[in-house]
Every structure is written in structure tokens, then in C-alpha cells.
Design an enzyme around this catalytic site. Structure first.
Site, PDB file in Angstrom:
ATOM      1  CG  HIS A   1      68.988  40.329  -5.048  1.00  0.00           C
ATOM      2  ND1 HIS A   1      68.393  39.312  -5.753  1.00  0.00           N
ATOM      3  CD2 HIS A   1      68.887  39.951  -3.748  1.00  0.00           C
ATOM      4  CE1 HIS A   1      67.942  38.377  -4.926  1.00  0.00           C
ATOM      5  NE2 HIS A   1      68.246  38.740  -3.685  1.00  0.00           N
TER       6      HIS A   1
ATOM      7  CD  GLU B   1      65.823  40.034  -0.689  1.00  0.00           C
ATOM      8  OE1 GLU B   1      66.740  39.520  -1.366  1.00  0.00           O
ATOM      9  OE2 GLU B   1      64.944  39.375  -0.101  1.00  0.00           O
TER      10      GLU B   1
ATOM     11  CG  HIS C   1      70.636  36.931   0.473  1.00  0.00           C
ATOM     12  ND1 HIS C   1      69.588  37.093   1.333  1.00  0.00           N
ATOM     13  CD2 HIS C   1      70.132  37.233  -0.753  1.00  0.00           C
ATOM     14  CE1 HIS C   1      68.506  37.465   0.668  1.00  0.00           C
ATOM     15  NE2 HIS C   1      68.815  37.562  -0.614  1.00  0.00           N
TER      16      HIS C   1
HETATM   17  C1  LIG Z   1      63.217  34.938  -2.432  1.00  0.00           C
HETATM   18  C2  LIG Z   1      63.707  36.356  -2.213  1.00  0.00           C
HETATM   19  C3  LIG Z   1      64.582  36.417  -0.951  1.00  0.00           C
HETATM   20  O1  LIG Z   1      65.818  36.512  -0.989  1.00  0.00           O
HETATM   21  O2  LIG Z   1      63.953  36.317   0.141  1.00  0.00           O
HETATM   22  C4  LIG Z   1      64.448  36.890  -3.435  1.00  0.00           C
HETATM   23  O3  LIG Z   1      65.568  37.313  -3.415  1.00  0.00           O
HETATM   24  S1  LIG Z   1      63.505  36.897  -4.877  1.00  0.00           S
HETATM   25  C5  LIG Z   1      64.565  37.554  -6.137  1.00  0.00           C
HETATM   26  C6  LIG Z   1      63.818  37.848  -7.368  1.00  0.00           C
HETATM   27  N1  LIG Z   1      62.919  38.981  -7.169  1.00  0.00           N
HETATM   28  C7  LIG Z   1      63.170  40.216  -7.639  1.00  0.00           C
HETATM   29  O4  LIG Z   1      64.175  40.471  -8.298  1.00  0.00           O
HETATM   30  C8  LIG Z   1      62.089  41.259  -7.400  1.00  0.00           C
HETATM   31  C9  LIG Z   1      62.491  42.631  -7.813  1.00  0.00           C
HETATM   32  N2  LIG Z   1      62.894  42.682  -9.222  1.00  0.00           N
HETATM   33  C10 LIG Z   1      62.151  43.312 -10.183  1.00  0.00           C
HETATM   34  O5  LIG Z   1      61.098  43.898  -9.891  1.00  0.00           O
HETATM   35  C11 LIG Z   1      62.668  43.269 -11.582  1.00  0.00           C
HETATM   36  O6  LIG Z   1      63.517  42.138 -11.732  1.00  0.00           O
HETATM   37  C12 LIG Z   1      63.432  44.547 -12.010  1.00  0.00           C
HETATM   38  C13 LIG Z   1      64.659  44.801 -11.155  1.00  0.00           C
HETATM   39  C14 LIG Z   1      62.496  45.765 -11.969  1.00  0.00           C
HETATM   40  C15 LIG Z   1      63.887  44.340 -13.445  1.00  0.00           C
HETATM   41  O7  LIG Z   1      62.780  44.028 -14.183  1.00  0.00           O
HETATM   42  P1  LIG Z   1      62.893  43.630 -15.704  1.00  0.00           P
HETATM   43  O8  LIG Z   1      63.908  42.545 -15.851  1.00  0.00           O
HETATM   44  O9  LIG Z   1      61.533  43.423 -16.276  1.00  0.00           O
HETATM   45  O10 LIG Z   1      63.397  44.954 -16.280  1.00  0.00           O
HETATM   46  P2  LIG Z   1      64.270  45.319 -17.510  1.00  0.00           P
HETATM   47  O11 LIG Z   1      64.906  44.124 -18.123  1.00  0.00           O
HETATM   48  O12 LIG Z   1      63.444  46.198 -18.338  1.00  0.00           O
HETATM   49  O13 LIG Z   1      65.409  46.133 -16.779  1.00  0.00           O
HETATM   50  C16 LIG Z   1      65.353  47.516 -16.570  1.00  0.00           C
HETATM   51  C17 LIG Z   1      66.786  47.970 -16.377  1.00  0.00           C
HETATM   52  O14 LIG Z   1      67.261  47.442 -15.119  1.00  0.00           O
HETATM   53  C18 LIG Z   1      68.396  46.622 -15.340  1.00  0.00           C
HETATM   54  N3  LIG Z   1      68.319  45.476 -14.427  1.00  0.00           N
HETATM   55  C19 LIG Z   1      67.395  44.507 -14.419  1.00  0.00           C
HETATM   56  N4  LIG Z   1      67.644  43.626 -13.440  1.00  0.00           N
HETATM   57  C20 LIG Z   1      68.766  44.066 -12.824  1.00  0.00           C
HETATM   58  C21 LIG Z   1      69.532  43.584 -11.754  1.00  0.00           C
HETATM   59  N5  LIG Z   1      69.205  42.471 -11.111  1.00  0.00           N
HETATM   60  N6  LIG Z   1      70.624  44.279 -11.366  1.00  0.00           N
HETATM   61  C22 LIG Z   1      70.967  45.417 -12.020  1.00  0.00           C
HETATM   62  N7  LIG Z   1      70.279  45.927 -13.050  1.00  0.00           N
HETATM   63  C23 LIG Z   1      69.201  45.254 -13.454  1.00  0.00           C
HETATM   64  C24 LIG Z   1      68.304  46.209 -16.784  1.00  0.00           C
HETATM   65  O15 LIG Z   1      69.585  45.893 -17.277  1.00  0.00           O
HETATM   66  C25 LIG Z   1      67.727  47.425 -17.425  1.00  0.00           C
HETATM   67  O16 LIG Z   1      68.723  48.380 -17.619  1.00  0.00           O
HETATM   68  P3  LIG Z   1      68.966  49.062 -19.051  1.00  0.00           P
HETATM   69  O17 LIG Z   1      67.664  49.772 -19.338  1.00  0.00           O
HETATM   70  O18 LIG Z   1      70.110  50.015 -18.820  1.00  0.00           O
HETATM   71  O19 LIG Z   1      69.265  47.934 -19.980  1.00  0.00           O
HETATM   72 CO   LIG Z   2      67.248  37.614  -2.120  1.00  0.00          CO
END
Ligand SMILES: C[C@@H](C(=O)O)C(=O)SCCNC(=O)CCNC(=O)[C@H](O)C(C)(C)COP(=O)(O)OP(=O)(O)OC[C@H]1O[C@@H](n2cnc3c(N)ncnc32)[C@H](O)[C@@H]1OP(=O)(O)O
Ligand SMILES: [Co+2]
Length: 134
Positions: free
Chosen positions: A79, A130, A7
């Protein structure tokens, strides 16, 4: 190692409006909202012939997509999810190449009832990846 595109996820500020746009505007097959408390999101899956779109909306206090939506209030691509056959082997191999696995590093059960992990976007050309074991 990498398999099919499972996805593409889009974070949206209004889940029902986004679902209606795909259903009514694009004629897509749109599923029901699904709360995923372990992931801090509510999701709606849209079935396309060759893949799925996952609409994401924050759920709960510490949603991992809240910061993303704060920066992009209109929403945006959040993602991409690739399928793998062995998520532990894929994770360990990717770690050995320097990619950071997010969270505890252990797979969680995703929206399809299968194990998933996430890789840091800064290690993957700015795209949050992912992996889902199928
Ligand atoms: C249900 C399941 C499924 O499908 O089965 C799902 O999908 S659940 C979908 C939701 N779950 C997840 O997303 C889990 C993994 N995600 C995470 O752990 C977090 O969202 C992070 C990716 C680590 C971002 O964390 P957080 O927003 O606290 O960090 P932050 O704002 O300090 O961002 C750090 C740097 O990464 C960038 N950044 C943040 N999110 C981003 C994204 N989605 N794509 C690309 N870049 C991204 C920011 O712009 C920043 O860059 P700069 O420093 O350059 O400004
Ligand atoms: Co997902």
C-alpha cells in the site's frame, strides 16, 4: 486535500532479512520491529530523506496481509499512505465519490499513533491506499 507521501509499504516473507538488506545493502536508517496487534502486522520503518518505507510482516491469526503474501510469496508493494489534515472530511468526501472504506469505516490508530483508514484497491487503480491524519 492530499498531502505528503507518508510511506510506501512492502509486505515481506522475512522481516529481518528485508531490514538487513535496507540497512546493509542500501545504507538506510532502519528502525526496530514494532508489533501492531490492532492491525495484524509487525512493522519496521525505514527513514528516507523524503518519506518512509514500511516493511510489513503478518502478526496473529487473521492478518490482512496473509492472503497477499500467499499470492505473492516473495513479497510485494502492499500500500501507499498519503497524509491528510482532516481524515473524517477526506473519508466522507471519498465515500461520496464511490470509494469503499475498509473495515468498520471508522479510523483506527496507526503505527505513528495517528488516525488511519484504508480504501479498497479495486476503487483506486489496483493500489491499496492508506490515509493518515497528521
Ligand atoms: C500499521 C498500519 C500503519 O501504517 O499505520 C498499516 O499500514 S497496517 C497494514 C495492513 N492493513 C491493511 O491492509 C488493512 C486494509 N486491508 C484490507 O482490508 C484487506 O487486506 C483487503 C485490501 C480488503 C484485501 O483483503 P483480502 O486479502 O482478504 O482480499 P482478497 O484476497 O479477496 O482480495 C480482493 C482483491 O483485492 C486484491 N488485493 C488484495 N490486497 C491488495 C493490495 N494490497 N493491493 C492491491 N490489490 C490487493 C486482490 O488481489 C483481489 O483482487 P482479484 O479479485 O482481482 O484477485
Ligand atoms: Co501503512
Amino acid at each position: 486535500m492530499i498531502g505528503r507521501l507518508n510511506h510506501v509499504a512492502i509486505a515481506v516473507p522475512d522481516l529481518e532479512a528485508a531490514a538487513a538488506q535496507y540497512r546493509d545493502g542500501l545504507g538506510a536508517k532502519v528502525g526496530a520491529p514494532q508489533d501492531e496487534p490492532d492491525h495484524g502486522v509487525t512493522v519496521i520503518f525505514i527513514e528516507l530523506p523524503n518519506t518512509k518505507i514500511e516493511l510489513l510482516y503478518p502478526l496473529g491469526e487473521n492478518s490482512p496481509i496473509q492472503g497477499f503474501l500467499d499470492k505473492k510469496p516473495a513479497g510485494g508493494i502492499h500500500h501507499i499512505c498519503y497524509e491528510v489534515e482532516d481524515i473524517i472530511a477526506a473519508r466522507d468526501h471519498l465515500k461520496s465519490t464511490g470509494a469503499r472504506v475498509l473495515g468498520t469505516g471508522e479510523p483506527k490508530i496507526g503505527a505513528h499513533g495517528k488516525p488511519v483508514i484504508f480504501l479498497h484497491p479495486k476503487d483506486f487503480n489496483g493500489a491499496l491506499v492508506e490515509l493518515e491524519q497528521v
